[in-house]
Design a protein around this motif. Structure first.
Motif, PDB file in Angstrom:
ATOM      1  N   ARG A  84       0.842  -1.200   0.000  1.00  0.00           N
ATOM      2  CA  ARG A  84       0.000   0.000   0.000  1.00  0.00           C
ATOM      3  C   ARG A  84       0.876   1.249   0.000  1.00  0.00           C
ATOM      4  O   ARG A  84       1.745   1.402   0.846  1.00  0.00           O
ATOM      5  N   HIS A  86      -0.581   4.435  -2.097  1.00  0.00           N
ATOM      6  CA  HIS A  86      -1.531   5.523  -2.357  1.00  0.00           C
ATOM      7  C   HIS A  86      -2.936   5.226  -1.834  1.00  0.00           C
ATOM      8  O   HIS A  86      -3.717   6.154  -1.634  1.00  0.00           O
ATOM      9  N   THR A  87      -3.273   3.977  -1.637  1.00  0.00           N
ATOM     10  CA  THR A  87      -4.621   3.626  -1.182  1.00  0.00           C
ATOM     11  C   THR A  87      -4.860   4.199   0.209  1.00  0.00           C
ATOM     12  O   THR A  87      -4.102   3.895   1.146  1.00  0.00           O
ATOM     13  N   PRO A  88      -5.889   5.035   0.386  1.00  0.00           N
ATOM     14  CA  PRO A  88      -6.165   5.607   1.708  1.00  0.00           C
ATOM     15  C   PRO A  88      -6.441   4.519   2.741  1.00  0.00           C
ATOM     16  O   PRO A  88      -7.164   3.557   2.469  1.00  0.00           O
ATOM     17  N   THR A  89      -5.858   4.695   3.921  1.00  0.00           N
ATOM     18  CA  THR A  89      -5.991   3.683   4.974  1.00  0.00           C
ATOM     19  C   THR A  89      -7.441   3.487   5.386  1.00  0.00           C
ATOM     20  O   THR A  89      -7.898   2.350   5.577  1.00  0.00           O
ATOM     21  N   ASP A  90      -8.190   4.583   5.537  1.00  0.00           N
ATOM     22  CA  ASP A  90      -9.575   4.462   5.987  1.00  0.00           C
ATOM     23  C   ASP A  90     -10.439   3.712   4.980  1.00  0.00           C
ATOM     24  O   ASP A  90     -11.315   2.913   5.355  1.00  0.00           O
ATOM     25  N   ILE A  91     -10.170   3.924   3.687  1.00  0.00           N
ATOM     26  CA  ILE A  91     -10.935   3.218   2.659  1.00  0.00           C
ATOM     27  C   ILE A  91     -10.592   1.733   2.668  1.00  0.00           C
ATOM     28  O   ILE A  91     -11.465   0.872   2.526  1.00  0.00           O
ATOM     29  N   TRP A 121      -7.520   2.407  -6.560  1.00  0.00           N
ATOM     30  CA  TRP A 121      -6.069   2.304  -6.624  1.00  0.00           C
ATOM     31  C   TRP A 121      -5.582   0.874  -6.797  1.00  0.00           C
ATOM     32  O   TRP A 121      -4.450   0.643  -7.216  1.00  0.00           O
ATOM     33  N   LYS A 168      -6.798  11.870  -6.359  1.00  0.00           N
ATOM     34  CA  LYS A 168      -6.836  13.321  -6.482  1.00  0.00           C
ATOM     35  C   LYS A 168      -5.812  13.772  -7.520  1.00  0.00           C
ATOM     36  O   LYS A 168      -4.595  13.616  -7.314  1.00  0.00           O
ATOM     37  N   ASP A 171      -2.798  16.020  -6.617  1.00  0.00           N
ATOM     38  CA  ASP A 171      -1.603  15.469  -5.967  1.00  0.00           C
ATOM     39  C   ASP A 171      -0.564  14.984  -6.975  1.00  0.00           C
ATOM     40  O   ASP A 171       0.533  14.560  -6.571  1.00  0.00           O
TER      41      ASP A 171
END
Length: 279
Positions: A84, A86-91, A121, A168, A171
């Motif tokens: 991991r 770029h994958t958001p942790t919360d998602i 992602w 995004k 970024d």
């Protein structure tokens, strides 16, 4: 010589016995199948009742078995995530829907894999159950390639031209803009050509696909470089050699045309009066 003869009344008695035996034998043959049928019927009804009860109580039995395995120490204690970036942790956490302490045998690995694969992602993922208490998640993320110009603004795309949902674009402003119909699925090939000259590629701001055949390269200083449809790599290398010798891209130019083999045509960056035509 004396003859042995039966006593009076003996012969009729034997006949009576043989006659009675013949009458009793059919009665026994009739009763055995009847008892067998009744027995098999009873067994069938018992099995059917047991199966029905098992079906009705299946969920309860499974829950009890999972609780027993949890009490025996087979419960989730560790979640390992690899790959991991770029994958958001919360998602990712929401997609796994894993809770520490749950029976590890009760985790549906296929469902976890399906939910993680739906994240924008994620290009590929492997979900493993490591007994007695670990779930390992190995992710291969999509590699950002460029910013696709669309009617809804810039969208981040990967090396296959797939839009990375949820990413995004703000970024990744350091990546080149990709424009033109059908440009997304062909961009990776031309970008690999441009990267063969790192110093020149550092000045690239955008690329645009022209008529589904060739590319124009737009530099950060505003110069437009027109590459040929055939052998764009050679043309790009020729420009890089000329840049190292004469610093051509630092001049006040509007267009550098490389479409004619062994030639370089430039257009100065000055206002053009009158009606012109596009090439």
């Amino acid at each position: 010589m004396r003859r042995l003869i039966s006593k009076p009344g003996v012969l009729p008695t034997d006949k009576t016995k043989r006659s009675s035996l013949r009458r009793e034998t059919p009665a026994r043959k009739t009763s055995l199948p009847r008892l067998k049928t009744l027995f098999l019927g009873f067994v069938g009804l018992t099995l059917a009742a047991t199966a029905t009860l098992g079906y009705m109580d299946r969920e309860r039995l499974i829950d009890e078995m999972l609780m027993a395995t949890g009490k025996a120490g087979l419960n989730l204690q560790f979640i390992q995530v690899r790959g991991r970036a770029h994958t958001p942790t919360d998602i990712l956490v929401a997609a796994t829907d894993l809770r520490l302490g749950d029976p590890i045998l009760g985790i549906n690995i296929d469902e976890v894999h399906k939910r993680i694969s739906a994240i924008g992602w994620v290009e590929d993922v492997i979900v493993e159950r490591r007994m007695p208490s670990t779930v390992r998640i190995s992710i291969r993320e999509r590699l950002p390639m460029g910013l696709l110009q669309t009617a809804d603004g810039h969208q981040l795309i990967d090396a296959h031209g797939v839009i990375i949902k949820g990413a995004k674009a703000s970024d990744f402003t350091h990546l080149p803009v990709v424009a033109g119909d059908g440009s997304a699925k062909h961009a990776e090939k031309i970008l690999s050509v441009l990267k063969t000259e790192p110093e020149l590629f550092a000045e690239v701001w955008a690329i645009s696909y022209q008529s589904g055949r060739r590319w124009d390269v737009h530099l950060r200083n505003g110069i437009e470089i027109r590459l040929p449809e055939v052998e764009p790599r050679q043309a790009w290398s020729r420009l890089a050699v000329m840049e190292r010798r004469k610093q051509i891209i630092n001049r006040d130019l509007a267009v550098i045309d490389l479409r004619i083999p062994e030639q370089l045509i430039v257009e100065p960056n000055i206002p053009v009066r009158g009606k012109g035509k596009s090439t």
